[in-house]
Structures are given as C-alpha cells and as structure tokens.
Scaffold this motif. Structure first.
Motif, PDB file in Angstrom:
ATOM      1  N   VAL A  27     -12.657  -6.037  59.419  1.00 27.30           N
ATOM      2  CA  VAL A  27     -13.441  -4.981  60.066  1.00 27.30           C
ATOM      3  C   VAL A  27     -12.776  -3.627  59.869  1.00 27.30           C
ATOM      4  CG1 VAL A  27     -14.183  -4.078  62.302  1.00 27.30           C
ATOM      5  CG2 VAL A  27     -14.552  -6.481  61.757  1.00 27.30           C
ATOM      6  N   TYR A  28     -11.452  -3.579  60.019  1.00 24.86           N
ATOM      7  CA  TYR A  28     -10.776  -2.281  59.926  1.00 24.86           C
ATOM      8  C   TYR A  28     -10.599  -1.824  58.483  1.00 24.86           C
ATOM      9  CZ  TYR A  28      -7.475   1.492  60.644  1.00 24.86           C
ATOM     10  OH  TYR A  28      -6.876   2.725  60.646  1.00 24.86           O
ATOM     11  N   PHE A  29     -10.104  -2.691  57.625  1.00 24.38           N
ATOM     12  CA  PHE A  29      -9.759  -2.265  56.267  1.00 24.38           C
ATOM     13  C   PHE A  29     -10.946  -2.246  55.312  1.00 24.38           C
ATOM     14  CE2 PHE A  29      -5.569  -3.541  57.848  1.00 24.38           C
ATOM     15  CZ  PHE A  29      -4.823  -2.451  57.457  1.00 24.38           C
ATOM     16  N   GLU A  30     -11.995  -3.015  55.610  1.00 22.77           N
ATOM     17  CA  GLU A  30     -13.163  -3.002  54.731  1.00 22.77           C
ATOM     18  C   GLU A  30     -14.395  -2.412  55.403  1.00 22.77           C
ATOM     19  OE1 GLU A  30     -14.072  -6.336  52.323  1.00 22.77           O
ATOM     20  OE2 GLU A  30     -11.974  -6.921  52.059  1.00 22.77           O
ATOM     21  N   GLY A  31     -14.272  -2.031  56.670  1.00 20.59           N
ATOM     22  CA  GLY A  31     -15.389  -1.387  57.344  1.00 20.59           C
ATOM     23  C   GLY A  31     -16.580  -2.298  57.548  1.00 20.59           C
ATOM     24  N   LEU A  32     -16.354  -3.617  57.685  1.00 17.68           N
ATOM     25  CA  LEU A  32     -17.461  -4.550  57.865  1.00 17.68           C
ATOM     26  C   LEU A  32     -18.044  -4.437  59.276  1.00 17.68           C
ATOM     27  CD1 LEU A  32     -16.204  -7.861  56.187  1.00 17.68           C
ATOM     28  CD2 LEU A  32     -17.338  -5.892  55.137  1.00 17.68           C
ATOM     29  N   THR A  33     -19.353  -4.559  59.385  1.00 20.84           N
ATOM     30  CA  THR A  33     -19.996  -4.686  60.690  1.00 20.84           C
ATOM     31  C   THR A  33     -19.832  -6.134  61.159  1.00 20.84           C
ATOM     32  OG1 THR A  33     -22.131  -5.312  59.745  1.00 20.84           O
ATOM     33  CG2 THR A  33     -21.696  -2.952  60.029  1.00 20.84           C
ATOM     34  N   HIS A  34     -20.176  -6.395  62.421  1.00 23.15           N
ATOM     35  CA  HIS A  34     -20.123  -7.772  62.914  1.00 23.15           C
ATOM     36  C   HIS A  34     -20.994  -8.698  62.078  1.00 23.15           C
ATOM     37  CE1 HIS A  34     -18.711  -6.403  67.129  1.00 23.15           C
ATOM     38  NE2 HIS A  34     -17.709  -6.974  66.499  1.00 23.15           N
ATOM     39  N   ARG A  35     -22.178  -8.216  61.716  1.00 26.89           N
ATOM     40  CA  ARG A  35     -23.096  -9.053  60.940  1.00 26.89           C
ATOM     41  C   ARG A  35     -22.521  -9.336  59.549  1.00 26.89           C
ATOM     42  NH1 ARG A  35     -27.860 -10.389  62.483  1.00 26.89           N
ATOM     43  NH2 ARG A  35     -27.882  -8.735  64.057  1.00 26.89           N
ATOM     44  N   GLU A  36     -21.942  -8.308  58.916  1.00 25.18           N
ATOM     45  CA  GLU A  36     -21.323  -8.511  57.604  1.00 25.18           C
ATOM     46  C   GLU A  36     -20.120  -9.439  57.704  1.00 25.18           C
ATOM     47  OE1 GLU A  36     -22.328  -4.209  55.468  1.00 25.18           O
ATOM     48  OE2 GLU A  36     -20.575  -4.409  56.769  1.00 25.18           O
ATOM     49  N   LEU A  37     -19.372  -9.304  58.792  1.00 24.46           N
ATOM     50  CA  LEU A  37     -18.212 -10.170  58.992  1.00 24.46           C
ATOM     51  C   LEU A  37     -18.649 -11.623  59.154  1.00 24.46           C
ATOM     52  CD1 LEU A  37     -15.148 -10.501  59.536  1.00 24.46           C
ATOM     53  CD2 LEU A  37     -15.664 -10.118  61.965  1.00 24.46           C
ATOM     54  N   ALA A  38     -19.683 -11.850  59.942  1.00 26.84           N
ATOM     55  CA  ALA A  38     -20.180 -13.209  60.143  1.00 26.84           C
ATOM     56  C   ALA A  38     -20.635 -13.827  58.819  1.00 26.84           C
ATOM     57  CB  ALA A  38     -21.339 -13.199  61.150  1.00 26.84           C
ATOM     58  N   ALA A  39     -21.320 -13.018  57.986  1.00 28.78           N
ATOM     59  CA  ALA A  39     -21.766 -13.521  56.689  1.00 28.78           C
ATOM     60  C   ALA A  39     -20.580 -13.823  55.783  1.00 28.78           C
ATOM     61  CB  ALA A  39     -22.698 -12.503  56.031  1.00 28.78           C
ATOM     62  N   ARG A  40     -19.570 -12.959  55.802  1.00 29.05           N
ATOM     63  CA  ARG A  40     -18.391 -13.159  54.953  1.00 29.05           C
ATOM     64  C   ARG A  40     -17.638 -14.420  55.349  1.00 29.05           C
ATOM     65  NH1 ARG A  40     -14.606  -9.701  52.414  1.00 29.05           N
ATOM     66  NH2 ARG A  40     -16.343  -8.248  52.087  1.00 29.05           N
ATOM     67  N   LEU A  41     -17.519 -14.657  56.656  1.00 31.58           N
ATOM     68  CA  LEU A  41     -16.742 -15.796  57.130  1.00 31.58           C
ATOM     69  C   LEU A  41     -17.583 -17.061  57.287  1.00 31.58           C
ATOM     70  CD1 LEU A  41     -14.517 -14.060  59.851  1.00 31.58           C
ATOM     71  CD2 LEU A  41     -14.027 -14.453  57.431  1.00 31.58           C
ATOM     72  N   ALA A  66     -12.488   2.014  67.970  1.00 31.17           N
ATOM     73  CA  ALA A  66     -11.520   2.501  66.992  1.00 31.17           C
ATOM     74  C   ALA A  66     -11.489   1.634  65.746  1.00 31.17           C
ATOM     75  CB  ALA A  66     -10.131   2.560  67.623  1.00 31.17           C
ATOM     76  N   VAL A  67     -11.618   0.326  65.923  1.00 32.06           N
ATOM     77  CA  VAL A  67     -11.573  -0.560  64.763  1.00 32.06           C
ATOM     78  C   VAL A  67     -12.875  -0.508  63.973  1.00 32.06           C
ATOM     79  CG1 VAL A  67     -12.476  -2.739  65.696  1.00 32.06           C
ATOM     80  CG2 VAL A  67     -10.582  -2.794  64.064  1.00 32.06           C
ATOM     81  N   GLY A  68     -13.951  -0.039  64.628  1.00 34.49           N
ATOM     82  CA  GLY A  68     -15.224   0.122  63.941  1.00 34.49           C
ATOM     83  C   GLY A  68     -16.229  -0.976  64.205  1.00 34.49           C
ATOM     84  N   SER A  69     -15.960  -1.844  65.197  1.00 30.93           N
ATOM     85  CA  SER A  69     -16.864  -2.966  65.433  1.00 30.93           C
ATOM     86  C   SER A  69     -17.987  -2.641  66.415  1.00 30.93           C
ATOM     87  CB  SER A  69     -16.072  -4.184  65.931  1.00 30.93           C
ATOM     88  OG  SER A  69     -15.402  -3.907  67.146  1.00 30.93           O
ATOM     89  N   LEU A  70     -17.912  -1.508  67.109  1.00 33.23           N
ATOM     90  CA  LEU A  70     -19.030  -1.088  67.960  1.00 33.23           C
ATOM     91  C   LEU A  70     -20.098  -0.445  67.072  1.00 33.23           C
ATOM     92  CD1 LEU A  70     -17.790   0.566  71.279  1.00 33.23           C
ATOM     93  CD2 LEU A  70     -18.831  -1.670  70.947  1.00 33.23           C
ATOM     94  N   GLN A  71     -21.309  -0.924  67.172  1.00 31.58           N
ATOM     95  CA  GLN A  71     -22.372  -0.423  66.317  1.00 31.58           C
ATOM     96  C   GLN A  71     -23.613  -0.108  67.144  1.00 31.58           C
ATOM     97  OE1 GLN A  71     -21.998   0.116  62.998  1.00 31.58           O
ATOM     98  NE2 GLN A  71     -19.869  -0.634  63.094  1.00 31.58           N
ATOM     99  N   GLY A  72     -24.508   0.686  66.566  1.00 35.07           N
ATOM    100  CA  GLY A  72     -25.813   0.938  67.161  1.00 35.07           C
ATOM    101  C   GLY A  72     -25.754   1.571  68.532  1.00 35.07           C
ATOM    102  N   ALA A  73     -26.570   1.033  69.447  1.00 39.92           N
ATOM    103  CA  ALA A  73     -26.696   1.601  70.787  1.00 39.92           C
ATOM    104  C   ALA A  73     -25.377   1.528  71.555  1.00 39.92           C
ATOM    105  CB  ALA A  73     -27.789   0.866  71.556  1.00 39.92           C
ATOM    106  N   SER A  74     -24.609   0.466  71.326  1.00 40.44           N
ATOM    107  CA  SER A  74     -23.324   0.337  72.025  1.00 40.44           C
ATOM    108  C   SER A  74     -22.381   1.460  71.631  1.00 40.44           C
ATOM    109  CB  SER A  74     -22.685  -1.018  71.705  1.00 40.44           C
ATOM    110  OG  SER A  74     -23.484  -2.080  72.163  1.00 40.44           O
ATOM    111  N   ARG A  75     -22.377   1.803  70.354  1.00 39.92           N
ATOM    112  CA  ARG A  75     -21.504   2.878  69.880  1.00 39.92           C
ATOM    113  C   ARG A  75     -21.946   4.228  70.442  1.00 39.92           C
ATOM    114  NH1 ARG A  75     -17.786   3.173  65.891  1.00 39.92           N
ATOM    115  NH2 ARG A  75     -17.338   5.235  65.025  1.00 39.92           N
ATOM    116  N   LEU A  76     -23.252   4.482  70.412  1.00 40.91           N
ATOM    117  CA  LEU A  76     -23.764   5.748  70.932  1.00 40.91           C
ATOM    118  C   LEU A  76     -23.496   5.872  72.429  1.00 40.91           C
ATOM    119  CD1 LEU A  76     -27.182   5.958  69.029  1.00 40.91           C
ATOM    120  CD2 LEU A  76     -25.097   7.267  68.580  1.00 40.91           C
ATOM    121  N   GLY A  77     -23.673   4.760  73.160  1.00 42.59           N
ATOM    122  CA  GLY A  77     -23.407   4.782  74.587  1.00 42.59           C
ATOM    123  C   GLY A  77     -21.948   5.063  74.893  1.00 42.59           C
TER     124      GLY A  77
END
Length: 315
Positions: free
Chosen positions: A171-185, A224-235
C-alpha cells in the motif's frame, strides 16, 4: 560514505557538483544536514540545491518508480518534484518533521497523482519484496549510516506477520488501494483492509513500547499510508481541518513511514538529462523574474489588490 555533518564544509567542498553536472550518489544521509540544505535552497543557493539533488534523487526515483511502475514516468516525477522543491523550499517547517520526510511526501504525492492518470503497465514491473526491507544490513558501515529511528521503524516492520508486512509495504510503496491489494494478494476485500489496519496498529504498538494507539492515531496512520479512500478520506480531511490533533498525528505517521524509504535500493544512477532539464528551467525562471516588465506587472497587481481590500474595509 559517511554522514554529512557540517553545511559550511558541505557546500564549500570541491566534490559539490556544478549546476549542470551533479553526480548521482547512493547514500543514506542524516536528516539535519538536509534541513540545512533546504534552508540554503530557500535563500536561492544553487550549489546547496545541487547537493540536495545529488544526495536524494536516487532514492526519490526509486520511490516514484515503485508507485507508477514505469521508469520514464518516474523520471518525469523526479524532475517535477525537484522543481517544486526549488520553488517551495521556503515552505519547509523543521518543527513539523525531518527534511527527508518532506521530500518523500512531495515525490510520493506526485507519483500517486501520476498513477491515477495512467493505466499501470504490468509488463516488466516487479513487485517490491517485503523481505528486502527487513533483512539485517550486512555491511556495518551501511548500518551505521542509517538513522536510529529508521532502524527502529524497520525493526517494527520486521516483527509483523508476513501478510501484514506485505500489505503495509504494498500500500505504501506501490500506492495500491484496498481493492487493488485484495486482487494482488488474492483475498477478500475485508481481509486486505484488516491486514493493513492490524499491521499499522502493531507498528504503532512497537514504536510506543507496547501502548495501544487510540482510534485517532490509527485513522491517521491509514490516511498517511494511503489506504483511506473515497468518502472516508474526504471525511478525515474535513475533520483534520477542524482539529489540529489529526494534523499532528498524520505528520508523525508520514515522517515515520518515510524513514522506511531509506532502505530502498537506489544503486542505479539517475540520468544526467533529468538534472540538466531542472537546471535549464531554473535559469529560465531566473531570467523571467529579472525582467522589469514582470516586476512592473507584479507591482500593479499588488496595488490593485490593496485598493480592492481598502474599498471592502471602507464599505
């Protein structure tokens, strides 16, 4: 290569590159000298800026390439980021964290924006090996050059279960979202989210000597790590604007995570033409700012702004 301990000696030594030909150096540098170099850069010292580039460009290129997965785009990011450093050096506040983390933040934010604008090319892209960041340093001299806090963060990362460690690093070094991380793993989305969250909580517990972090710090860690996305990040961003405690928590986590990039490989020399383009742009901007017409237009603009403000006050 030892740490740089004195700015006066640093910018005066013969090894400081000329504006047109800095050498690429792979070095783990101490953070205080970088802050001094930034202060000199803010004052318009091109030699200090060249030295700053020399010491950090390789590591910054590795960070950008890890996120965008393309060397050509990473080179553009390095060029744009260091031009921003030249223009924004006066914005750096040493009270908010080390200079190295400030540089990492600029490069990483630019890389994440670039990643959003292109489809990631998978051919030739190698996933960052989480184990590469946690193996002990074999070279005692190299170990001595790492900052103590960086070694502590690395040790805390090393103590994580493999799935948690791999999730945080991807997530931190490749900038993956949770969804991308789930697909990768190859796991469920909820599992990927949980691994990142638990990994960050364990790092926090390790860094604090066993104390559990409160929910505010854990949300700041995810931001900070970049895993908050969408509405959660804006909030969270709206909440951060109203409460300085969130700002401090995010700054602390961004500084902490940036230290992990000290362990990224940066052995490949940065192409010289990147620096040449930076230097040429700096010279063009200097010429432009020295033109009388520019300053005349600036003076008129300031006068009009002052007049408009006066009219508003008198109403």
């Amino acid at each position: 290569m030892g740490e740089i301990l004195n700015l006066r000696r640093l910018v005066g030594q013969t090894s400081v590159p000329s504006l047109h030909a800095p050498a690429a150096v792979s070095a783990a540098v101490s953070l205080e000298p970088l802050a001094l170099l930034l202060a000199e850069t803010a004052a318009g010292n091109e030699r200090a800026f060249a030295r700053l580039y020399e010491l950090t460009s390789g590591r910054m290129r590795a960070i950008a390439r890890g996120i965008v997965g393309r060397t050509d785009v990473a080179d553009d990011i390095v060029q744009e980021s260091f031009l921003r450093v030249w223009r924004w050096a006066h914005r750096y506040d040493p009270n908010k964290g080390p200079a190295y983390a400030w540089l990492v933040r600029i490069v990483r934010n630019r890389a994440l924006s670039a990643k959003d604008q292109l489809h990631r090319r998978e051919d030739g892209h190698c996933e960052l090996d989480a184990e590469a960041l946690v193996f002990p340093d074999r070279d005692p001299a190299d170990q001595a050059m790492r900052s103590e806090e960086a070694r502590q963060v690395k040790a805390c990362l090393a103590n994580l279960p493999l799935n948690h460690r791999r999730s945080v690093t991807l997530v931190y070094f490749e900038g993956l979202t949770h969804r991308e991380l789930a697909a990768r793993l190859g796991v469920q989305l909820g599992t990927a989210k949980s691994w990142v969250r638990r990994g960050l909580a364990q790092i926090s517990r390790c860094m604090s000597g066993g104390a559990d972090a409160d929910w505010r710090e854990l949300v700041a860690a995810q931001y900070a790590v970049g895993s908050l996305q969408g509405a959660s990040r804006l909030g969270f961003e709206r909440r951060r604007e109203r409460d300085a405690r969130y700002c401090h928590a995010v700054d602390a986590w961004e500084n902490r995570l940036a230290l992990l990039t000290e362990f990224l490989p940066d052995n490949e020399p940065v192409p010289l033409d990147i620096w040449n383009r930076i230097a040429q742009q700096i010279q063009r901007e200097r010429v432009y700012l020295s033109r009388p017409l520019f300053w005349q237009a600036t003076s008129v603009g300031l006068a009009l702004a002052a007049l408009a403000l006066l009219v508003l006050v008198l109403r």
